[in-house]
Design a protein around this motif. Structure first.
Motif, short mmCIF file in Angstrom:
data_model
loop_
_atom_site.label_atom_id
_atom_site.label_comp_id
_atom_site.label_asym_id
_atom_site.label_seq_id
_atom_site.Cartn_x
_atom_site.Cartn_y
_atom_site.Cartn_z
N GLY A 126 0.83 -1.20 0.00
CA GLY A 126 0.00 0.00 0.00
C GLY A 126 0.86 1.26 0.00
N VAL A 127 0.25 2.39 -0.26
CA VAL A 127 1.01 3.64 -0.32
C VAL A 127 0.43 4.72 0.59
N TYR A 128 1.35 5.48 1.15
CA TYR A 128 1.03 6.70 1.90
C TYR A 128 1.37 7.83 0.95
N LEU A 129 0.44 8.73 0.73
CA LEU A 129 0.71 9.88 -0.12
C LEU A 129 0.21 11.10 0.65
N SER A 130 1.15 11.96 1.04
CA SER A 130 0.77 13.11 1.86
C SER A 130 0.06 14.17 1.02
N PRO A 131 -1.17 14.52 1.37
CA PRO A 131 -1.82 15.62 0.66
C PRO A 131 -1.03 16.92 0.87
N TRP A 132 -0.61 17.14 2.07
CA TRP A 132 0.18 18.35 2.38
C TRP A 132 1.54 18.23 1.69
N ASP A 133 1.87 19.19 0.84
CA ASP A 133 3.10 19.12 0.06
C ASP A 133 3.80 20.48 0.17
N ARG A 134 4.93 20.49 0.82
CA ARG A 134 5.62 21.74 1.09
C ARG A 134 6.56 22.16 -0.04
N LYS A 182 -7.32 23.78 -0.59
CA LYS A 182 -8.63 23.17 -0.38
C LYS A 182 -8.61 21.87 -1.19
N TYR A 183 -8.56 20.77 -0.45
CA TYR A 183 -8.41 19.47 -1.12
C TYR A 183 -9.70 18.98 -1.75
N ASP A 184 -9.56 18.34 -2.88
CA ASP A 184 -10.70 17.71 -3.55
C ASP A 184 -10.80 16.26 -3.06
N TRP A 185 -11.19 16.11 -1.81
CA TRP A 185 -11.20 14.76 -1.22
C TRP A 185 -12.00 13.77 -2.06
N ASP A 190 -12.43 9.08 -5.57
CA ASP A 190 -12.91 8.52 -6.85
C ASP A 190 -11.75 7.93 -7.64
N THR A 191 -10.60 8.60 -7.58
CA THR A 191 -9.42 8.10 -8.31
C THR A 191 -9.01 6.73 -7.76
N GLU A 234 -12.24 17.10 6.76
CA GLU A 234 -11.82 18.37 7.36
C GLU A 234 -11.70 18.25 8.87
N LEU A 235 -12.66 17.49 9.44
CA LEU A 235 -12.63 17.29 10.90
C LEU A 235 -11.39 16.48 11.31
N ILE A 236 -11.09 15.44 10.53
CA ILE A 236 -9.93 14.60 10.86
C ILE A 236 -8.65 15.44 10.76
N ALA A 237 -8.58 16.24 9.70
CA ALA A 237 -7.40 17.08 9.51
C ALA A 237 -7.27 18.07 10.68
N ALA A 238 -8.40 18.61 11.10
CA ALA A 238 -8.36 19.59 12.20
C ALA A 238 -7.85 18.95 13.49
N GLN A 239 -8.12 17.64 13.66
CA GLN A 239 -7.69 16.98 14.90
C GLN A 239 -6.30 16.35 14.78
N SER A 240 -5.72 16.43 13.58
CA SER A 240 -4.41 15.81 13.38
C SER A 240 -3.31 16.76 13.80
N GLN A 241 -2.10 16.30 13.60
CA GLN A 241 -0.94 17.06 14.06
C GLN A 241 -0.75 18.34 13.23
N HIS A 242 -0.53 19.47 13.91
CA HIS A 242 -0.33 20.72 13.19
C HIS A 242 1.03 21.31 13.45
N ASP A 243 1.72 20.72 14.40
CA ASP A 243 2.96 21.32 14.83
C ASP A 243 3.93 20.18 15.12
N ILE A 244 5.09 20.23 14.52
CA ILE A 244 6.03 19.12 14.63
C ILE A 244 6.45 18.83 16.08
N SER A 245 6.38 19.86 16.92
CA SER A 245 6.85 19.65 18.29
C SER A 245 5.80 19.00 19.20
N SER A 246 4.57 18.81 18.73
CA SER A 246 3.59 18.21 19.64
C SER A 246 2.80 17.08 18.98
#
Ligand code: FUL
Length: 473
Positions: A126-134, A182-185, A190-191, A234-246
């Protein structure tokens, strides 16, 4: 017939999809966090890293796969792209990938090597693909980035054989240009459905739920039937990690109870959304030399295994390879000892040729004895008055036992709300467990006893109870 309120009748009727069942049956999977961070000694790259740095001179994906095979791991998920945007495969949509690296003069492909190794060793890939891309320029530009992301997803879904899982991380933050994407979840989902209809989509996805922490624990009562609300990306993202130190270490206290009567009573829509426990074998998700002393012990790993696989969740254990492209010997040692321990723990199911009686059943095709038939679709059905139903297991002789493994027939849903387990010792029923949910799998552990008879009492169940697993070790 037990009279249940309407919302419980609805909850009892929620069942998993075929892809969710297949995923659940894997039970124990591995995560491989590997990428540019492995070479910069970081956890979250900022996207400006020089791709030249990626050079795993001794990359040995067969070593990774072999190790998984020996450790009872059934599926593997690779970080094809983490938040830094660096791709482990030669994507034609960016140069920020293995093709701009020193490794194999830009001709390497880690996704290819690992997917091939998995096939060779009979593991799912399986693959992990990060939506967040810096790194990606288009990040934050709406459609442009969504198209970029779907193109990359398509490459991964069409170029590497069967994919069992696509893991979308909830972590998201500002892009390179300070903009938020704004992600097209739905387009992402669908993909996946189009090219790999059997793959589950995890975390910010509709099929598998994040347990809510990275500490290797799940809830005491892990329900697979929960409000639809919890699958909102959006809810899951809001509850996920936002800061590398925590990093999120503990279960979010507001979400301690997702599936009880109280938790679902006022919900319009319920879904099958089983839990996954993701945790790293060492301190970080990526390899850091300084973390070598943090590799978890056998007893810690075994505790994590029993508290996830044994409590109606699936375990996703991260094993980060070193810059050389190999796995550190300490990780190997502890994983192999876990594999050996599990071999011993589940060596012989002593209930296989036993007799199971019940105090009620729906019909002759669903008696207690049907639990012991070696077919996951044979099960005992309590009938529609489940509370107080009893199953008695007669092993035919006395054996030394310290584990009973129970499981509901999840194809018909998750119903059991509370149960007790007893053993007959000196003509008295001694209580071994007093628990809440069972779900796909519940492992009850207790100090070893010499015993012939066990009794399971279903104290409370939604509409009916359907048990398809009762094993003794
Ligand atoms: C988190 C990420 O930010 C971590 O780096 C890691 O990949 C973990 C599995 O998910 O959200």
């Amino acid at each position: 017939m037990k009279k249940e309120p309407e919302y419980i009748v609805k909850a009892a009727a929620v069942v998993p999809s075929e892809r969710q069942i297949k995923w659940q049956e894997l039970e124990f999977n591995a995560f491989f966090h590997f990428g540019i961070n492995t070479f910069t000694d970081s956890e979250w790259g900022n996207g400006n890293e020089d791709p030249e740095l990626f050079d795993p001179e001794e990359l040995d994906c067969r070593q990774w796969a072999r190790l998984c095979k020996l450790s009872h791991i059934k599926g593997v998920i690779l970080t094809a792209k983490h938040h830094d945007g660096f791709c482990l495969w030669p994507s034609k949509y960016t140069d920020h990938s293995v093709k701009s690296s020193k490794w194999k003069n830009g001709n390497g492909d880690v996704v290819r090597e690992l997917s091939d190794a998995c096939r060779e060793y009979g593991l799912k890939f399986g693959v992990y693909l990060s939506p967040w891309d810096r790194h990606e320029e288009t990040y934050g530009q709406g459609d442009a980035y969504n198209t970029y992301f779907k193109n990359q997803l398509t490459e991964l879904l069409t170029g590497y054989g069967d994919i069992f899982c696509v893991w979308f991380d909830g972590a998201c933050g500002e892009g390179k240009n300070g903009k938020k994407q704004k992600y097209d979840w739905q387009g992402f989902y669908d993909t996946v459905r189009k090219y790999q209809p059997e793959a589950v989509i995890n975390i910010t996805g509709p099929d598998v739920r994040w347990c809510g922490n990275e500490a290797g624990v799940c809830r005491k009562s892990e329900w697979s039937v929960v409000p639809y609300y919890y699958s909102n990306a959006e809810l899951i993202a809001a509850q996920s990690q936002h800061d590398i130190s925590s990093p999120p270490k503990k279960i979010n206290p507001t979400a301690l109870d997702l599936g009880s009567r109280k938790a679902i009573k006022h919900c319009d829509k319920l879904i099958w959304y089983p839990a996954e426990v993701d945790v790293s074998i060492r301190k970080g998700w990526f390899y850091h030399k300084d973390d070598d002393y943090t590799v978890k012990s056998l007893s810690k790993l075994s505790e994590i295994y029993y508290n996830s696989v044994g409590a109606n969740a699936s375990l996703l254990l991260n094993i980060p390879p070193m810059p050389s492209g190999k796995i550190h010997e300490r990780d190997i040692e502890t994983l192999l000892s876990l594999g050996a321990q599990l071999d011993i723990d589940f060596q012989e199911n002593l209930a296989e040729d036993s007799v199971m009686t019940d105090n009620r059943h729906l019909d002759d095709k669903h008696t207690g004895q049907h639990i012991l038939i070696d077919d996951p679709d044979e099960y005992w059905h309590s009938g529609f008055d489940p509370d107080g139903s009893e199953l008695v297991l007669d092993l035919g002789d006395e054996y030394d036992i310290n584990k009973i493994v129970l499981g509901e027939h999840i194809r018909t849903g998750q119903h059991v709300e509370s149960f007790e387990l007893f053993a007959l010792i000196n003509d008295k029923w001694k209580k071994l467990a007093d628990e809440t949910v069972i779900g796909y799998k519940r492992i009850c552990r207790f100090p070893e006893i010499r015993v012939r008879y066990f009794k399971l009492i279903i104290k409370k169940s939604r509409c009916f109870a359907a048990i398809s697993r009762f094993e003794a070790y």
